[in-house]
Motif scaffolding. Structure first.
Motif, PDB file in Angstrom:
ATOM      1  N   VAL A 145       8.552   4.834   9.462  1.00 41.25           N
ATOM      2  CA  VAL A 145       7.483   5.707   8.934  1.00 41.25           C
ATOM      3  C   VAL A 145       6.871   4.636   8.542  1.00 41.25           C
ATOM      4  O   VAL A 145       6.251   3.796   8.847  1.00 41.25           O
ATOM      5  N   ILE A 146       5.652   6.066   9.410  1.00 40.39           N
ATOM      6  CA  ILE A 146       4.101   4.938   9.631  1.00 40.39           C
ATOM      7  C   ILE A 146       2.990   5.571   8.533  1.00 40.39           C
ATOM      8  O   ILE A 146       2.964   7.450   9.278  1.00 40.39           O
ATOM      9  N   ARG A 147       2.446   5.522   7.832  1.00 34.98           N
ATOM     10  CA  ARG A 147       0.938   5.563   6.833  1.00 34.98           C
ATOM     11  C   ARG A 147       0.726   5.154   7.045  1.00 34.98           C
ATOM     12  O   ARG A 147       0.169   3.793   6.415  1.00 34.98           O
ATOM     13  N   SER A 148      -1.075   5.571   6.444  1.00 36.51           N
ATOM     14  CA  SER A 148      -1.660   5.054   5.866  1.00 36.51           C
ATOM     15  C   SER A 148      -2.143   5.515   4.599  1.00 36.51           C
ATOM     16  O   SER A 148      -1.577   6.739   4.075  1.00 36.51           O
ATOM     17  N   ARG A 149      -2.612   5.065   4.190  1.00 43.07           N
ATOM     18  CA  ARG A 149      -3.250   4.795   2.644  1.00 43.07           C
ATOM     19  C   ARG A 149      -4.800   4.859   2.215  1.00 43.07           C
ATOM     20  O   ARG A 149      -5.653   4.144   2.554  1.00 43.07           O
ATOM     21  N   GLU A 150      -5.285   6.147   1.852  1.00 45.80           N
ATOM     22  CA  GLU A 150      -6.465   6.384   1.917  1.00 45.80           C
ATOM     23  C   GLU A 150      -6.682   5.579   0.414  1.00 45.80           C
ATOM     24  O   GLU A 150      -6.556   6.441  -1.305  1.00 45.80           O
ATOM     25  N   ILE A 151      -7.637   4.926   0.493  1.00 45.42           N
ATOM     26  CA  ILE A 151      -8.349   5.271  -1.472  1.00 45.42           C
ATOM     27  C   ILE A 151      -9.921   6.079  -1.565  1.00 45.42           C
ATOM     28  O   ILE A 151     -10.201   4.835  -0.457  1.00 45.42           O
ATOM     29  N   GLU A 152     -10.412   6.339  -2.156  1.00 50.95           N
ATOM     30  CA  GLU A 152     -11.971   7.027  -2.751  1.00 50.95           C
ATOM     31  C   GLU A 152     -12.037   7.372  -1.207  1.00 50.95           C
ATOM     32  O   GLU A 152     -13.252   6.791  -0.811  1.00 50.95           O
ATOM     33  N   GLY A 153     -11.521   8.204   0.018  1.00 52.90           N
ATOM     34  CA  GLY A 153     -12.216   8.271   0.837  1.00 52.90           C
ATOM     35  C   GLY A 153     -11.415   7.865   2.398  1.00 52.90           C
ATOM     36  O   GLY A 153     -11.591   8.488   3.064  1.00 52.90           O
ATOM     37  N   GLU A 154     -11.602   6.596   1.497  1.00 47.46           N
ATOM     38  CA  GLU A 154     -11.037   5.532   2.946  1.00 47.46           C
ATOM     39  C   GLU A 154      -9.947   5.055   3.498  1.00 47.46           C
ATOM     40  O   GLU A 154      -9.016   4.701   2.733  1.00 47.46           O
ATOM     41  N   ARG A 155      -9.459   5.725   4.452  1.00 48.06           N
ATOM     42  CA  ARG A 155      -7.807   4.889   4.961  1.00 48.06           C
ATOM     43  C   ARG A 155      -7.742   3.723   5.352  1.00 48.06           C
ATOM     44  O   ARG A 155      -8.698   2.597   6.598  1.00 48.06           O
ATOM     45  N   ILE A 156      -7.545   3.057   4.498  1.00 46.76           N
ATOM     46  CA  ILE A 156      -7.492   1.354   4.150  1.00 46.76           C
ATOM     47  C   ILE A 156      -6.424   0.441   4.371  1.00 46.76           C
ATOM     48  O   ILE A 156      -6.058  -1.228   5.108  1.00 46.76           O
ATOM     49  N   ILE A 157      -5.257   0.946   3.915  1.00 45.76           N
ATOM     50  CA  ILE A 157      -4.033   0.520   4.639  1.00 45.76           C
ATOM     51  C   ILE A 157      -2.558   1.253   5.795  1.00 45.76           C
ATOM     52  O   ILE A 157      -3.250   2.234   5.008  1.00 45.76           O
ATOM     53  N   LEU A 158      -2.468   0.180   6.399  1.00 46.56           N
ATOM     54  CA  LEU A 158      -1.354   0.672   7.113  1.00 46.56           C
ATOM     55  C   LEU A 158      -0.267   0.077   7.323  1.00 46.56           C
ATOM     56  O   LEU A 158       0.424  -0.859   7.314  1.00 46.56           O
ATOM     57  N   ASP A 159       0.919   1.443   7.018  1.00 43.26           N
ATOM     58  CA  ASP A 159       2.131   0.632   5.733  1.00 43.26           C
ATOM     59  C   ASP A 159       3.060   1.011   7.107  1.00 43.26           C
ATOM     60  O   ASP A 159       3.051   2.202   7.551  1.00 43.26           O
TER      61      ASP A 159
END
Length: 237
Positions: free
Chosen positions: A126-140
């Motif tokens: 599972v590859i997911r990015s986490r977007e906070i306040e419109g920016e993708r800043i974590i890649l899990d």
């Protein structure tokens, strides 16, 4: 009602700090001044300030009052085992999880080592990015042994895998071993994250175990350098 009052003041002060009403290292108004501003008692203000201190928004200094701390970075707990959804509930910023890959794979030599897997094992990738306040800043990048997690869907991955594992599959997730280091940004990072010109990224590796000490998940969580501070609580024995 009294408890609701200090919580309301706390949230209002948090919002003002985040909006830059006070800059990092500015001094907050005194308890007396805040009490007048919010038409309440100093005791209620003191409770709100204590909560601000506990959550890392201010430093209370004897004889000097309350100093605003730099909150431009998100706190990421080193100890503890929490899902992103649980973290996001405390952020009070708009967040979104984007699922880029969801598939069943056979483990390569690296994943065999990380998950103590056999060649016949199947693994959820599972590859997911986490977007906070419109920016993708974590890649899990999550890898689960399929024999413990027989089913996953995109909807589950967009919401909370841990919530699904614990509530639906009734798995008892117990503990994790973690490794934190700084790595060079790679092409995958550039593809899925808003890197913003950074050449390095903070990586948190998680090896997650069930309550019978069975290793069932390996994760690489890649965080943009400027957006996180990794926090822990330590007590001298």
């Amino acid at each position: 009602m009294h408890e609701n009052k200090y919580l309301a003041i706390y949230h209002d002060l948090v919002e003002k700090i985040r909006q830059g009403h006070w800059k990092p290292y500015d001094k907050l108004p005194s308890e007396h001044e805040l009490a007048g501003c919010y038409h309440t008692s100093r005791e209620t203000i003191r409770k709100a300030l204590n909560l601000l201190s506990e959550h890392g928004y201010i430093q209370k200094m004897k004889g000097k009052g309350s100093i605003v701390l730099d909150v431009g970075k998100y706190n990421f707990p080193v100890s503890g085992l929490v899902s992103f959804k649980e973290l996001a509930q405390n952020m009070k910023q708009p967040v979104r999880t984007i699922v880029h890959e969801l598939e069943i794979i056979k483990p390569n030599s690296y994943l065999k080592q990380q998950l103590q897997a056999a060649g016949r094992d199947e693994i959820w990738k599972v590859i997911r990015s986490r977007e906070i306040e419109g920016e993708r800043i974590i890649l899990d990048k999550d890898f689960f042994l399929k024999k413990y997690v027989p089913t996953l869907t995109k909807k589950i991955c967009e919401d909370s895998i841990y919530e699904y594992l614990e509530k639906e599959l009734k798995l008892h997730i117990s503990f994790a071993k973690k490794e934190i280091f700084v790595d060079r940004v790679n092409e995958e990072d550039r593809k899925y994250l808003d890197i913003s010109g950074y050449d390095y990224i903070v990586v948190v590796k998680n090896y997650v175990y069930l309550n019978d000490a069975t290793l069932f998940q390996y994760t690489e969580s890649r965080h943009r350098l400027d957006k996180f501070r990794f926090v822990d609580f330590a007590r001298r024995k």
